[in-house]
Motif scaffolding. Sequence first.
Motif, PDB file in Angstrom:
ATOM      1  N   ILE A 454      15.734 -29.184 -40.570  1.00  0.00           N
ATOM      2  CA  ILE A 454      16.125 -28.995 -39.175  1.00  0.00           C
ATOM      3  C   ILE A 454      16.631 -30.295 -38.561  1.00  0.00           C
ATOM      4  O   ILE A 454      17.384 -30.289 -37.587  1.00  0.00           O
ATOM      5  CB  ILE A 454      14.944 -28.407 -38.373  1.00  0.00           C
ATOM      6  N   ARG A 455      16.248 -31.424 -39.153  1.00  0.00           N
ATOM      7  CA  ARG A 455      16.758 -32.711 -38.654  1.00  0.00           C
ATOM      8  C   ARG A 455      18.285 -32.765 -38.694  1.00  0.00           C
ATOM      9  O   ARG A 455      18.904 -33.496 -37.925  1.00  0.00           O
ATOM     10  CB  ARG A 455      16.203 -33.862 -39.497  1.00  0.00           C
ATOM     11  N   ASP A 456      18.880 -32.010 -39.601  1.00  0.00           N
ATOM     12  CA  ASP A 456      20.338 -32.065 -39.778  1.00  0.00           C
ATOM     13  C   ASP A 456      21.096 -31.270 -38.723  1.00  0.00           C
ATOM     14  O   ASP A 456      22.306 -31.425 -38.573  1.00  0.00           O
ATOM     15  CB  ASP A 456      20.721 -31.522 -41.162  1.00  0.00           C
ATOM     16  N   ILE A 457      20.408 -30.381 -37.995  1.00  0.00           N
ATOM     17  CA  ILE A 457      21.098 -29.483 -37.067  1.00  0.00           C
ATOM     18  C   ILE A 457      21.472 -30.227 -35.787  1.00  0.00           C
ATOM     19  O   ILE A 457      20.659 -30.939 -35.199  1.00  0.00           O
ATOM     20  CB  ILE A 457      20.215 -28.266 -36.716  1.00  0.00           C
ATOM     21  N   ARG A 458      22.707 -30.038 -35.371  1.00  0.00           N
ATOM     22  CA  ARG A 458      23.180 -30.579 -34.105  1.00  0.00           C
ATOM     23  C   ARG A 458      23.881 -29.479 -33.319  1.00  0.00           C
ATOM     24  O   ARG A 458      24.640 -28.693 -33.883  1.00  0.00           O
ATOM     25  CB  ARG A 458      24.161 -31.742 -34.333  1.00  0.00           C
ATOM     26  N   LEU A 459      23.615 -29.428 -32.024  1.00  0.00           N
ATOM     27  CA  LEU A 459      24.310 -28.488 -31.154  1.00  0.00           C
ATOM     28  C   LEU A 459      25.665 -29.097 -30.812  1.00  0.00           C
ATOM     29  O   LEU A 459      25.737 -30.162 -30.204  1.00  0.00           O
ATOM     30  CB  LEU A 459      23.485 -28.238 -29.892  1.00  0.00           C
TER      31      LEU A 459
END
Length: 549
Positions: A454-459
Amino acid sequence: MRKIQIYDTTLRDGSQGENISFSLEDKLHIVRKLDDLGVDYIEGGWPGSNAKDLELFRRVHELTLNHARVAAFGSTRHPRYKVEDDPNLKSLVEAHTPVVTIFGKSWDLHVRTALGIALEENLDLIRESVAFLKSCGKEVIYDAEHFFDGFKADEEYALSTLKAAEEAGADTIVLCDTNGGTLPSDIRERFLRAAAQVRTPLGIHTHNDSEMAVANSIVAVQAGAMQVQGTINGYGERCGNANLCSVIANIELKLGMRAIGRENLKRLTEVSHYISELANLPPRQDLPYVGKSAFAHKGGIHVSAVMKETAAYEHIDPEVVGNARRVLVSELSGKSNILYKAAERGLKIDKSSAAKVVVDKLKEMEHYGYQFEGAEASFEVLFDRLVHGTRDLFELDGFRVITEKRGASESTSEAVIKLRVDGKEEHTASEGEGPVSALDRALRKSLTTFFPCIRDIRLTDYKVRVLNPEGGTDAKVRVLIESSDGKESWGTVGVSENLIEASWQALVDSITYKLKKEYGPRSQSAGEESGAADKQLAVRKEPVESQHS
């Protein structure tokens, strides 16, 4: 096979469109991209008009172009200067391009009012300017500005301007529908009359003020034009120029002539989107051939037919121009849409019954306000819940979002969230620039311990649309979120009368989609599976206060 020269003026005429401003580096990138596409001429700009174009012509010589010839653009000499002393013509020569394009007046109205000179003197301007540039060793393209309007007003004089350019040695004469108001039948008739009077190869330059620019360009090619001028995506002043993406495709695929070659046609969509990005404008989805919607199918009857035979609702194979077929899911969908979308996304489905369940649920949700055309990740999450009874990898106990403002200072937001993963409770707080930002950060922070990916997710994008403006502050809103992990981007959706709740739905779907990709779906128990999808929609319709303590 007849070859039609493609002359691109995106960097000059295109940049005159509203809200378009290319930097110097943008222009150099576009030159490279157009050369790779296989266009014959790239008009760099007007070296006598601004410092940016002057610098472009200095820098463009550093590029190694494989095919295209760069042109500098300007006008015939000013009436008060001798041709050898005219600053504009001198700047064109000093640009050191192999090609120079100049425009001159064809319409007696412009000669008398804009230039304020006699008709015969205008012919001298044309002859002397073209002859001067030819004496400097340039390939000269003469643009007959307002030719079609001038022909309508005074046919004899308009034709005499073409003859003046021809007598002076112009290599190509381009007939311009500068005001964009001429119909195709008139373009054809006047083009043929001009072709009967001059032997110099003719070209066409059209504007789109009557939505006829592409049609007029094609009609001119059919009448004998050897060159078409235009811009990528139809950018240009007022309503724009002829869209070269459509012109090129029509020449190659409809007329059976050569423009850039079939091997380069596959780059057309990529180039269209690339130049949109540099123009800082969203790509127009409805553009023929290259738009995202050009081969998108929504109606169930259409999709059913396309699945059997693509030619039923597609005039060409989208891959020929580098585009792709898309099937949309919505309240207009039938089972064929769902089956196609499932196959496209690698989702397993029982054709006999499950597709109808998905269709019925989609129609119910879209009636409530959901839209899945830009939120295919939400569709996939919903599909798995409906068809395979999958459940989320985490369970929310509740969240609270507080926004505080003191005096004239900036407001601050904090989100507190409590959730469980496999029975383990996580209680986390986080601040953000606004309530949605705080909630997004708190959710990802609470889950990162369990799911490091989840660290890789960016909005990357966040859009809100009010669905019933008459509702005022109680109106229902639809939130569309785009997320990315650096490798893939995906869209999710949420709908509620509460903006935070709608945002929460979209955020949860985004993370659920990512977790499914990383860890695979998790099936529900037999007791949980029954009615899970109906419960999901029912929960989303409840007020936020009853869900999140």
